[in-house]
Motif scaffolding. Structure first.
Motif, short mmCIF file in Angstrom:
data_model
loop_
_atom_site.label_atom_id
_atom_site.label_comp_id
_atom_site.label_asym_id
_atom_site.label_seq_id
_atom_site.Cartn_x
_atom_site.Cartn_y
_atom_site.Cartn_z
N GLU A 442 3.77 -5.07 -8.24
CA GLU A 442 4.85 -4.05 -7.96
C GLU A 442 5.36 -3.83 -6.53
OE1 GLU A 442 5.50 0.53 -9.22
OE2 GLU A 442 3.69 -0.59 -9.88
N MET A 443 4.27 -3.82 -5.72
CA MET A 443 4.43 -3.59 -4.14
C MET A 443 5.03 -4.92 -3.63
SD MET A 443 3.91 -0.47 -3.40
CE MET A 443 4.18 -0.66 -1.48
N GLU A 444 4.69 -5.95 -3.90
CA GLU A 444 5.20 -7.29 -3.38
C GLU A 444 7.05 -7.15 -3.82
OE1 GLU A 444 2.42 -7.28 -4.84
OE2 GLU A 444 1.12 -9.11 -3.76
N VAL A 445 7.06 -6.95 -4.97
CA VAL A 445 8.48 -6.70 -5.37
C VAL A 445 9.29 -5.66 -4.62
CG1 VAL A 445 10.21 -6.47 -7.08
CG2 VAL A 445 7.94 -7.75 -7.58
N LYS A 446 8.73 -4.47 -4.15
CA LYS A 446 9.17 -3.73 -3.58
C LYS A 446 9.42 -3.96 -2.01
CE LYS A 446 7.70 0.39 -5.83
NZ LYS A 446 6.77 1.86 -5.82
N TYR A 447 8.49 -4.39 -1.46
CA TYR A 447 8.68 -5.11 -0.13
C TYR A 447 9.59 -6.01 0.11
CZ TYR A 447 4.42 -2.55 1.80
OH TYR A 447 3.91 -1.68 2.27
N HIS A 448 9.89 -7.06 -1.11
CA HIS A 448 10.83 -7.98 -1.03
C HIS A 448 12.27 -7.19 -0.92
CE1 HIS A 448 12.27 -11.91 -3.06
NE2 HIS A 448 12.65 -11.87 -1.95
N THR A 449 12.50 -6.32 -1.61
CA THR A 449 13.69 -5.45 -1.59
C THR A 449 13.79 -4.86 -0.29
OG1 THR A 449 13.63 -5.04 -4.05
CG2 THR A 449 15.32 -3.97 -2.85
N SER A 471 9.63 -14.50 7.04
CA SER A 471 9.28 -13.29 6.14
C SER A 471 7.90 -13.42 5.45
CB SER A 471 10.28 -13.11 5.54
OG SER A 471 9.68 -12.06 4.41
N ASN A 472 6.89 -12.38 5.74
CA ASN A 472 5.97 -12.65 4.95
C ASN A 472 5.42 -11.16 4.15
OD1 ASN A 472 2.72 -12.28 5.00
ND2 ASN A 472 2.90 -14.38 5.03
N ILE A 473 5.06 -11.45 2.82
CA ILE A 473 4.87 -9.95 2.29
C ILE A 473 3.48 -10.23 1.49
CG2 ILE A 473 5.62 -8.83 0.14
CD1 ILE A 473 8.43 -9.61 1.14
N THR A 474 2.85 -9.06 1.86
CA THR A 474 1.21 -8.83 0.94
C THR A 474 1.70 -7.56 0.13
OG1 THR A 474 -0.03 -7.66 2.41
CG2 THR A 474 0.03 -10.10 2.92
N SER A 475 0.72 -7.21 -0.60
CA SER A 475 0.74 -5.94 -1.35
C SER A 475 0.70 -4.73 -0.42
CB SER A 475 -0.07 -5.82 -2.47
OG SER A 475 -1.44 -5.99 -1.99
N GLU A 476 0.16 -5.15 0.92
CA GLU A 476 -0.12 -3.94 1.66
C GLU A 476 1.03 -3.55 2.70
OE1 GLU A 476 -3.26 -2.52 1.97
OE2 GLU A 476 -3.58 -3.81 0.18
N ARG A 477 1.78 -4.78 3.04
CA ARG A 477 2.86 -4.62 4.10
C ARG A 477 3.85 -5.68 3.92
NH1 ARG A 477 2.73 -9.31 5.86
NH2 ARG A 477 0.85 -10.38 6.81
N ALA A 581 6.19 -3.50 8.92
CA ALA A 581 6.37 -2.26 8.18
C ALA A 581 5.92 -2.17 7.06
CB ALA A 581 7.94 -2.21 8.12
N ILE A 582 5.71 -0.74 6.68
CA ILE A 582 5.08 -0.40 5.21
C ILE A 582 6.10 0.44 4.48
CG2 ILE A 582 2.73 -0.73 6.05
CD1 ILE A 582 2.81 2.40 6.35
N LEU A 583 5.50 0.44 3.25
CA LEU A 583 6.24 1.49 2.36
C LEU A 583 5.25 2.57 2.02
CD1 LEU A 583 8.42 -0.77 -0.01
CD2 LEU A 583 9.44 0.68 1.81
N GLU A 584 5.80 3.73 2.49
CA GLU A 584 4.72 4.86 1.99
C GLU A 584 5.29 5.53 0.71
OE1 GLU A 584 3.34 6.16 6.36
OE2 GLU A 584 5.03 6.83 5.65
#
Ligand code: SER
Length: 585
Positions: A442-449, A471-477, A581-584
């Motif tokens: 779920e987090m990766e999808v959110k970071y993608h958007t 671009s590079n996405i993990t579940s953390e950032r 960047a991160i999503l909190e």
């Protein structure tokens, strides 16, 4: 005058006019996957032309090793080269037209001793984007060029930009009159008949073309000039082709002494492709089947084929390489240093190619014999493709051999088949990719958007020049690389963060739409490398704020994202910034 003497004179002249001599960048650009090779002296300087401060100051000069591959097939005639050296001087918001033109005139007439009678110049005639360049016209007159040898032309001749977007502007070009007769009453420097040879281009880069095609003023007025060294050496030495100057002549002679068949074009192709390949290998290039590596492979293969055509014993290749290094080492001592590597890469590739060639040529002969028996004069696309697919026989080689055998080739059809094939393998890898994403959290999808929102916000706050570089996405950032010439200020970072959060709070719908690639481009949708996309693409829109070509997946509504926070902004490579960047919650 030898090429090295022209180079030294040039650098010394501009140094004496307050310029700092900077080293040549490699022919293979560092950290820039968007272009294959360095094609002009301005290329490594783009961030500084856009406004970043150069550590060496506002007046720079250098010699730049360049590769231009558009004309590969022309090499062998009396002028085209894939590798060449460009001498250049730059003003980064320092001097402008008057001083630039005065220096060019002085260098040509006093330092190189070219008679002013031999010079003609061209200036920009003006259009909706920029006015007629009366200033350059006046400067040339003042320098000593009579009115009748100052010409005005439009964008096709007197406007310079590297590719489709970026810093650009009107230019003024200098031409050398070879003394050949006029090709017609209207013969002029733009007609290309060979009477006038372009020797230097001074670009007055005060504009920038955005991705939307709009031309805006840059924050500073720059000058970017380029002088082709081999061409200048050829003119000053009074010879007709670059292959007669000291950088090529010894190799040409060596080939002549080894050949059993006499083809001047083949000798030129060997000498030229060998030099280009050595310069690429020297800067880290290696033959492969993609991008830069494939160009190098193509050069080495074509070189090998023409050695065969000259019936030169391939065991002599090391000697030929030594002769070329000998001719070039004063200009490029690094070639001597890397001699063994260069030799082994070239020889290994030659060996590989000989095996492919033997099989492929045999097959080609078979096919042609059969076709001739059937009174056919055309190689169908499938045949070319089969030679490529099954025998690894390069299509350009099939084309060349067919020409020699007086056969037609359906290259258009081949290109289509080739693309279909690429498409199939792309779909294959996309299926793999999708499979990977199926397990995407779920987090990766959110970071993608969130990545799409960040890209859009950067454009709003920093300007249209912002362009995704990675671009590079993990579940953390999330990590996002983008083209921008300067460090972001705290205020800019805050504004970007605020804007992304505003969009998140607005609860914008995320929608996907399939459409043909051309239509997608017409909508102005963002994408990284357009050629990498299939004919039908998916465009993801986020409310009215973002539109990007993308494979997904994404959240359905931005309200799902939480709070967006920039953790870090730093340099990634020259002209490229990186945001983490991160999503909190
Ligand atoms: N960029 C211009 C050119 O390549 C001038 O250096 O011609």
């Amino acid at each position: 005058m030898k090429a090295i003497d022209i180079r030294n004179k040039y650098l010394k002249f501009f140094e004496s006019h307050g310029h700092t001599v900077i080293p040549s960048a490699p022919v293979i650009p560092e950290n820039d996957p968007s272009v294959l090779f360095t094609t002009a002296g301005m290329h490594p300087l783009v961030p500084y032309l856009l406004g970043e401060k150069h550590p060496a100051g506002t007046r720079l000069t250098d010699y730049q090793k360049c590769i231009r591959t558009v004309d590969i097939d022309e090499v062998g005639d009396n002028r085209h080269l894939t590798y060449f050296e460009m001498l250049g001087n730059w003003s980064l918001g320092d001097y402008f037209k008057e001083e630039s033109i005065a220096m060019s005139y002085e260098f040509l007439t006093k330092e190189l001793g070219i008679s002013a009678d031999k010079l003609s110049v061209t200036c920009f005639a003006g259009d909706d984007d920029a006015p007629r360049d009366e200033v350059s016209y006046e400067c040339w007159k003042k320098a000593g060029i009579p009115e009748e040898r100052i010409y005005f032309f439009g964008k096709d001749d007197n406007w310079w930009i590297a590719g489709e977007e970026g810093p650009c502007g009107p230019d003024t070009e200098m031409f050398y009159d070879t003394g050949k007769p006029k090709c017609s009453e209207n013969c002029n420097p733009s007609c290309g008949c060979g009477k006038y040879v372009e020797i230097w281009n001074n670009v007055f880069m005060e504009y920038c073309k955005g991705k939307d095609g709009k031309i805006t003023k840059l924050q500073q007025r720059n000058v970017d000039t380029g002088l082709g060294l081999e061409r200048m050496a050829m003119l000053l030495q009074g010879v007709e082709t670059p292959f007669e100057i000291e950088l090529f002549a010894p190799v040409m002679k060596k080939l002549e002494s080894l050949q059993k068949q006499d083809f001047i074009q083949s000798r030129r192709i060997v000498a030229e492709h060998l030099r280009s390949s050595m310069m690429m290998i020297n800067d880290g290039g290696r033959p492969s089947n993609v991008d830069r590596g494939y160009i190098l492979r193509r050069l080495l293969r074509r070189m090998t084929r023409h050695l065969n055509k000259l019936e030169i014993d391939l065991a002599k290749l090391p000697e030929i390489i030594d002769t070329s290094i000998e001719a070039l080492k004063e200009m490029y001592p690094e070639l001597e240093k890397n001699r063994e590597t260069i030799k082994s890469v070239i020889i290994e590739e030659k060996d590989k190619f000989m095996k492919t060639l033997e099989k492929g040529e045999k097959e080609f002969e078979k096919v042609v014999t059969k076709l001739k028996q059937e009174n056919k004069i055309k190689l169908e696309a499938e045949t070319v493709f089969n030679l490529y697919e099954t025998y690894g026989f390069p299509p350009e080689m099939t084309q060349e051999l067919a020409l020699e055998a007086a056969m037609k080739v359906d290259m258009e059809g081949f290109d289509k088949l080739f693309q279909e094939h690429q498409e199939k393998s792309r779909l294959g890898s996309e299926a793999k990719f999708k499979g990977g994403l199926a397990s995407t959290g779920e987090m990766e999808v959110k970071y993608h958007t969130a990545t799409h929102l960040l890209n859009a916000a950067l454009k709003v706050i920093l300007g249209d020049h912002v362009h995704q570089k990675g671009s590079n996405i993990t579940s953390e950032r999330m990590r996002f690389d983008f083209a921008h010439p300067a460090k972001m200020t705290n205020e800019e970072k805050q504004q970007v963060e605020d804007l992304v959060n505003e969009w998140i709070q607005a609860g914008l719908a995320v929608t996907a739409q399939e459409m043909p690639k051309e239509d997608a481009l017409k909508t102005g949708a963002e994408c990284m490398f357009i050629e990498k996309y299939p004919d039908v693409v998916t465009v993801y829109s986020i409310g009215e704020v973002s539109k990007e070509l993308c494979g997904g997946p994404h959240v359905k509504n931005t309200s799902e994202l939480g709070h967006f926070k920039i953790k870090k902004e730093e340099a990634s490579s020259s002209g490229v910034r990186r945001i983490k960047a991160i999503l909190e919650n």
